[in-house]
Design a protein around this motif. Structure first.
Motif, PDB file in Angstrom:
ATOM      1  N   GLU A   1      10.562  14.987  29.416  1.00 35.07           N
ATOM      2  CA  GLU A   1      11.272  16.087  28.769  1.00 35.07           C
ATOM      3  C   GLU A   1      10.559  16.481  27.474  1.00 35.07           C
ATOM      4  OE1 GLU A   1      15.403  15.383  28.233  1.00 35.07           O
ATOM      5  OE2 GLU A   1      15.808  15.066  30.371  1.00 35.07           O
ATOM      6  N   GLN A   2      10.070  15.500  26.751  1.00 35.80           N
ATOM      7  CA  GLN A   2       9.342  15.788  25.525  1.00 35.80           C
ATOM      8  C   GLN A   2       8.069  16.584  25.823  1.00 35.80           C
ATOM      9  OE1 GLN A   2       6.893  12.810  23.277  1.00 35.80           O
ATOM     10  NE2 GLN A   2       8.515  13.025  21.754  1.00 35.80           N
TER      11      GLN A   2
ATOM     12  N   THR B   1      11.652  19.257  19.811  1.00 35.14           N
ATOM     13  CA  THR B   1      11.659  18.228  20.862  1.00 35.14           C
ATOM     14  C   THR B   1      12.685  17.132  20.611  1.00 35.14           C
ATOM     15  OG1 THR B   1       9.913  16.970  19.721  1.00 35.14           O
ATOM     16  CG2 THR B   1       9.209  18.614  21.329  1.00 35.14           C
TER      17      THR B   1
ATOM     18  N   ALA C   1      14.909  15.618  23.486  1.00 34.20           N
ATOM     19  CA  ALA C   1      14.260  15.081  24.695  1.00 34.20           C
ATOM     20  C   ALA C   1      14.732  13.656  24.950  1.00 34.20           C
ATOM     21  CB  ALA C   1      12.750  15.119  24.532  1.00 34.20           C
TER      22      ALA C   1
ATOM     23  N   CYS D   1      14.565  14.708  36.535  1.00 33.13           N
ATOM     24  CA  CYS D   1      14.698  14.855  35.082  1.00 33.13           C
ATOM     25  C   CYS D   1      15.520  16.103  34.827  1.00 33.13           C
ATOM     26  CB  CYS D   1      13.319  14.983  34.437  1.00 33.13           C
ATOM     27  SG  CYS D   1      13.359  15.189  32.652  1.00 33.13           S
ATOM     28  N   ARG D   2      16.406  16.035  33.866  1.00 32.61           N
ATOM     29  CA  ARG D   2      17.330  17.127  33.574  1.00 32.61           C
ATOM     30  C   ARG D   2      16.612  18.465  33.438  1.00 32.61           C
ATOM     31  NH1 ARG D   2      18.687  19.029  28.700  1.00 32.61           N
ATOM     32  NH2 ARG D   2      17.903  17.154  27.670  1.00 32.61           N
ATOM     33  N   LEU D   3      15.471  18.496  32.749  1.00 32.79           N
ATOM     34  CA  LEU D   3      14.780  19.763  32.503  1.00 32.79           C
ATOM     35  C   LEU D   3      14.101  20.312  33.735  1.00 32.79           C
ATOM     36  CD1 LEU D   3      13.202  19.263  28.979  1.00 32.79           C
ATOM     37  CD2 LEU D   3      15.169  20.623  29.596  1.00 32.79           C
TER      38      LEU D   3
ATOM     39  N   LYS E   1       5.763  24.106  33.935  1.00 40.34           N
ATOM     40  CA  LYS E   1       6.922  23.294  34.312  1.00 40.34           C
ATOM     41  C   LYS E   1       6.880  22.965  35.803  1.00 40.34           C
ATOM     42  CE  LYS E   1      11.885  23.306  33.294  1.00 40.34           C
ATOM     43  NZ  LYS E   1      12.993  24.111  32.747  1.00 40.34           N
TER      44      LYS E   1
END
Length: 228
Positions: free
Chosen positions: A84-85, A76, A79, A224-226, A213
């Motif tokens: 993200e984390q 992680t 993150a 968020c990027r993820l 997710k």
């Protein structure tokens, strides 16, 4: 050797014996008779140190979490925020647990009564780290509030509260997100424990990650990027 040290050493002996049976024969093959035979102690001695066989199996199973707990901090590390984390924690948790679905099922969805007071759950995990102090790593120190929970709903709730505090999800949606994520994970982990699905474990793992997710996508307040 002090009385406490002797007590911890005997407990470790019983737990190590139980781990050996789990590794060589499977979780369902653990019995008091087998553990007593390996350790050289009688069955009555086991009950001196553990509440029952389920308690012993639980502590032995926790040892199998070592890969997850040890690698959590590194997995992680990149993150950029708590969302993200949280996603990476679930991703790594799934990757580790779907390799040993029976073990993770026994830890997080066992017949133990998790309606007990939370401090009892806390002390059962803490007991393990007294017996195995070498298991205390950087990851444990960083995520100890989550790791010291046996109730998977409570573990995940800690992550979701942190995400809400960063205003990435609404606090009012924490319960809904938690319910969906745990039910998704529980259902697919159950499928992974079936013998006929042995070679589908990776597929089931990836499905769990994808669906968990997706639950964030339904409720995130910011990009968020993820999640892209």
């Amino acid at each position: 050797m002090t009385r406490l040290e002797r007590k911890l050493n005997v407990k470790r002996l019983f737990i190590d014996a139980t781990m050996t049976i789990i590794q060589e024969e499977g979780l369902e093959e653990v019995s008091i008779r087998k553990v007593a035979k390996i350790t050289g102690y009688n069955s009555a001695t086991l009950y001196t140190y553990f509440k029952n066989l389920d308690h012993l199996i639980l502590l032995a199973s926790i040892k199998f979490l070592n890969e997850y707990i040890t690698g959590l901090d590194g997995y992680t590390a990149e993150a950029e925020n708590s969302l993200e984390q949280g996603i990476l924690i679930w991703e790594f948790f799934c990757k580790c647990s779907f390799q040993k679905p029976e073990i993770y099922k026994s830890i997080f969805f066992s017949n133990l009564d998790f309606n007990r007071k939370d401090f009892e759950n806390y002390y059962e995990i803490k007991e393990f780290y007294k017996i195995y102090p070498e298991e205390i790593t950087t990851s444990f120190s960083k995520f100890h509030r989550m790791i010291l929970k046996l109730d998977i709903y409570e573990r995940n709730k800690i992550l979701l509260i942190k995400i809400a505090r960063e205003r990435l999800i609404s606090p009012s949606n924490i319960t809904a997100i938690n319910d969906m994520q745990v039910l998704i994970y529980k259902g697919l982990l159950e499928e992974a424990t079936k013998p006929e699905n042995f070679y589908r474990r990776k597929v089931l793992c990836n499905r769990a990650i994808k669906y968990i997710k997706s639950t964030y996508k339904l409720y995130t307040l910011k990009e968020c990027r993820l999640l892209k």
